[in-house]
Design an enzyme around this catalytic site. Structure first.
Site, short mmCIF file in Angstrom:
data_model
loop_
_atom_site.label_atom_id
_atom_site.label_comp_id
_atom_site.label_asym_id
_atom_site.label_seq_id
_atom_site.Cartn_x
_atom_site.Cartn_y
_atom_site.Cartn_z
N GLY B 69 0.81 -1.22 0.00
CA GLY B 69 0.00 0.00 0.00
C GLY B 69 0.84 1.26 0.00
O GLY B 69 0.50 2.25 -0.68
N THR B 70 1.92 1.26 0.75
CA THR B 70 2.75 2.46 0.83
C THR B 70 3.33 2.83 -0.53
O THR B 70 3.27 3.99 -0.95
CB THR B 70 3.88 2.25 1.87
OG1 THR B 70 3.28 2.15 3.16
CG2 THR B 70 4.85 3.41 1.87
N ASN B 148 -8.25 4.01 8.67
CA ASN B 148 -7.62 2.88 9.36
C ASN B 148 -7.74 2.93 10.87
O ASN B 148 -7.58 1.92 11.54
CB ASN B 148 -6.14 2.77 8.96
CG ASN B 148 -5.41 4.08 9.14
OD1 ASN B 148 -5.87 5.12 8.68
ND2 ASN B 148 -4.27 4.07 9.78
N GLN B 176 -7.57 -0.58 3.66
CA GLN B 176 -8.34 -1.18 4.75
C GLN B 176 -9.63 -1.85 4.26
O GLN B 176 -10.22 -2.63 5.00
CB GLN B 176 -8.71 -0.11 5.80
CG GLN B 176 -7.54 0.44 6.56
CD GLN B 176 -6.88 -0.59 7.48
OE1 GLN B 176 -7.47 -1.59 7.85
NE2 GLN B 176 -5.63 -0.34 7.84
N SER B 196 -3.21 -3.49 -0.43
CA SER B 196 -2.09 -4.20 0.18
C SER B 196 -2.56 -5.58 0.64
O SER B 196 -3.54 -5.70 1.36
CB SER B 196 -1.58 -3.39 1.38
OG SER B 196 -0.47 -4.04 1.96
N ALA B 197 -1.83 -6.63 0.22
CA ALA B 197 -2.31 -8.00 0.43
C ALA B 197 -2.43 -8.39 1.90
O ALA B 197 -3.34 -9.12 2.28
CB ALA B 197 -1.40 -8.98 -0.30
N HIS B 198 -1.49 -7.92 2.73
CA HIS B 198 -1.48 -8.43 4.11
C HIS B 198 -2.65 -7.91 4.94
O HIS B 198 -2.87 -8.37 6.05
CB HIS B 198 -0.15 -8.11 4.81
CG HIS B 198 0.02 -6.69 5.24
ND1 HIS B 198 -0.14 -6.30 6.54
CD2 HIS B 198 0.34 -5.58 4.55
CE1 HIS B 198 0.08 -5.00 6.64
NE2 HIS B 198 0.38 -4.54 5.44
N THR B 234 12.06 -7.43 -10.58
CA THR B 234 11.65 -8.82 -10.84
C THR B 234 10.37 -9.14 -10.07
O THR B 234 10.27 -8.87 -8.88
CB THR B 234 12.78 -9.79 -10.42
OG1 THR B 234 13.95 -9.45 -11.17
CG2 THR B 234 12.41 -11.23 -10.68
N CYS B 321 2.69 7.44 24.15
CA CYS B 321 3.58 8.25 24.96
C CYS B 321 4.83 8.54 24.14
O CYS B 321 5.51 7.62 23.70
CB CYS B 321 3.95 7.51 26.23
SG CYS B 321 5.12 8.41 27.24
#
Lengths: 66, 371
Positions: B69-70, B148, B176, B196-198, B234, B321
Site C-alpha cells: 500500500g505504501t 484505518n 483497509q 495491500s495484500a497483508h 523482478t 507516549c
C-alpha cells in the site's frame, strides 16, 4: 537500583524501575506501589513479562525509567 | 493469544500459503525471461492479475503489482503530480494514512501545492468540503476509502464525481477496505486505487495499484521492463499468487465474513454496556465491519494496550507516549475528539479468525483494567 519505598502488598523494598512500571501501567500519579511479584499477580502475568516490558520501555526512551 | 489488531495486519490464509509454495521452491524462474522455464511463472502472473481485476471489476491490464500500500500511494501521488506541469495542485484529507500524507509533503517541498480536507466529527469527508476547495488547477484528489483508525467509509463515488467535474483525477487508498467490503471500481469511478495484500489475509510485502487505462501518470520505479515498463523489479510471483488467492477467497466469502464479524462487533459493544463500562464509539454510521475505535474518558489508551498485552491480547491505541507527552494520533486530532477521550482511545479490529470467546476475553480484560 533500590529506592526507600516499599510494596503496598508485601512490604518488599522497591527498585526504581518497579516504581516507574507502576506509573506506566497504572497511572503516572499513583502514590502507592507494588513490587514486581505482586504486580504480576495483579495483572495475571509473569514477573518475566514485566521485566521484558521494563526493558522495552527503556529501549523506547520512556523518561519514567531514567 | 488473542489477536484483535486485524487492521494492522492479518494472518495469512492457509489457501494463499499453499498457493505460494510451488513458486518459492520448484518454479523459481524469472517470469520476464524468454525461455520455457519462465512460462509457468509468467502464466501465474497473468492469472493472478486477471483474478484481482475481476474482484474489483477492472481490466487486468489496469492492475500494477507493487510492494504494498505504501508504494502504491507514493506512486499515485507523486506519479500523477509529476506528470502534469500545468495542473499542479493536489487535494487530500488531513486524516489519510502517512503513506499519502508524507507523499503529499514530499511533493509540497518540490513546489506542488497540497490542500487538506478536514473530516466531520464522525470522520466523513463531505462533498461540500471538497467543493469548497477544488478548482480547475486541481490535478489530483486523494481520499481514503475507509479510515484505518476509526473505520469510517467515505462517500467515494460522490467525491470522485466532484473531482471529475473539475477535470481532476481521483485516487483512493483502499488498503483497509479491499477484501472486507465490496469495492467495484466501475461503480465508484476512481482513476487509481491502492491495495495491500497483508490487510486481506494475503502475504506481506505485496500489493497493487489500479490505474485506469489512459490515466496520465509517470512510472515510479525505474529499471527493467516489468509491469509494462511502469514498475521495474523482478516480479514476486509467489506473493502475487498468494495475494490473488487471498483476495478471491475473501471476496467469495465476503457476505459471510461481514455477517460473522459484525456479530462479534455487536457482541463486544453489548457486553461492554452490560459490564457498565462507559465508552464512546468513534467513526460515524458507515464503518468497516469489526473496526472498533473506542474512547474511555479519563483512561489512557497506552495503559490499556500494555495491560492487555500482558494478558496476551493484542490491540492498538490512538495515542502514544512520546517520551514525555501523550501524543494523540493525527486521525483523532482531525476529527477534533475531545482530549480526555482521545487519550483514552483504543482500536480493536476483529476479523474472520476471531471467536465469540475472544470477544468475551477482551471484554473481561477491559472490565478489569477500567474498573
Amino acid at each position: 537500583m533500590k529506592s526507600n519505598k516499599t510494596c503496598k502488598y508485601c512490604g518488599a523494598l522497591l527498585e526504581k524501575d518497579w516504581i516507574a512500571l507502576n506509573k506506566k501501567l497504572l497511572n503516572p500519579n499513583v502514590k502507592e506501589y507494588a513490587c514486581l511479584s505482586c504486580l504480576a499477580d495483579d495483572f495475571d502475568c509473569s514477573v518475566e513479562d514485566l521485566k521484558i516490558k521494563i526493558e522495552e520501555f527503556k529501549e523506547n526512551g520512556c523518561t519514567l525509567f531514567k | 493469544m488473542i489477536y484483535a489488531d486485524n487492521a494492522a495486519t492479518t494472518k495469512l490464509d492457509s489457501e494463499a500459503f499453499e498457493a505460494m509454495v510451488p513458486w518459492l521452491l520448484d518454479e523459481y524462474g524469472n517470469a520476464s525471461q524468454p525461455y520455457a522455464f519462465a512460462r509457468k511463472p509468467k502464466k501465474a502472473l497473468a492469472e493472478a492479475r486477471a483474478i484481482i481485476a475481476e474482484c474489483i471489476n477492472v481490466l487486468p491490464e489496469e492492475i500494477f503489482f507493487t510492494s504494498g500500500g505504501t508504494e502504491s500511494d507514493n506512486w499515485a501521488i507523486k506519479g500523477s503530480a509529476f506528470a502534469d506541469t500545468e495542473k499542479r495542485a493536489t487535494i487530500t484529507s488531513a486524516f489519510e494514512h502517512h503513506a499519502v500524507l508524507h507523499s503529499c509533503e514530499a511533493i509540497e517541498r518540490l513546489g506542488y501545492p497540497v490542500s487538506y480536507l478536514m473530516p466531520t466529527a464522525d470522520g466523513v469527508i463531505t462533498e461540500d468540503a471538497l467543493g469548497g476547495m477544488i478548482s480547475n488547477t486541481t490535478r489530483l484528489v486523494s481520499v481514503m476509502f475507509a479510515n484505518n483508525e476509526i473505520g469510517t467509509i467515505q462517500p467515494i463515488k460522490e467525491l470522485c464525481k466532484a473531482a471529475h467535474l473539475h477535470g481532476a483525477l481521483f485516487h483512493t487508498d483502499a488498503v483497509q477496505a479491499i477484501g472486507h467490503v465490496a469495492v467495484d471500481v466501475q461503480k465508484l469511478g476512481v482513476d487509481m486505487l491502492s491495495a495491500s495484500a497483508h490487510k486481506f489475509y494475503g502475504p506481506k510485502g505485496i500489493g497493487f495499484l489500479y490505474i485506469r487505462k489512459g490515466t496520465n501518470i509517470l512510472p515510479y520505479i525505474d529499471g527493467g521492463t516489468q509491469e509494462r515498463r511502469n514498475r521495474a523489479g523482478t516480479e514476486n510471483v509467489a506473493s502475487i499468487v498468494g495475494m490473488a488467492t487471498a483476495l478471491k477467497e475473501n471476496c467469495v466469502s465476503m457476505s459471510k465474513n461481514i455477517t460473522y464479524v459484525q456479530g462479534l462487533e455487536n457482541l463486544l459493544l453489548d457486553s461492554l454496556e452490560t459490564s457498565h463500562i462507559s465508552f464512546a464509539r468513534n467513526g460515524g454510521d458507515q464503518k468497516l465491519p469489526g473496526l472498533i475505535s473506542l474512547s474511555f474518558a479519563g483512561a489512557k489508551g497506552e495503559v490499556i494496550l500494555h495491560r492487555m498485552d500482558l494478558m496476551g491480547i493484542y490491540i492498538s491505541t490512538g495515542s502514544a507516549c512520546n517520551n514525555t507527552n501523550i501524543e494523540i494520533s493525527h486521525v483523532l486530532q482531525a476529527i477534533c475528539l475531545e482530549e480526555t477521550l482521545a487519550k483514552g482511545t483504543i482500536r480493536i479490529s476483529l476479523g474472520k479468525n476471531n471467536t465469540r470467546e475472544d470477544v468475551e476475553h477482551i471484554v473481561n480484560s477491559l472490565t478489569k483494567i477500567l474498573h
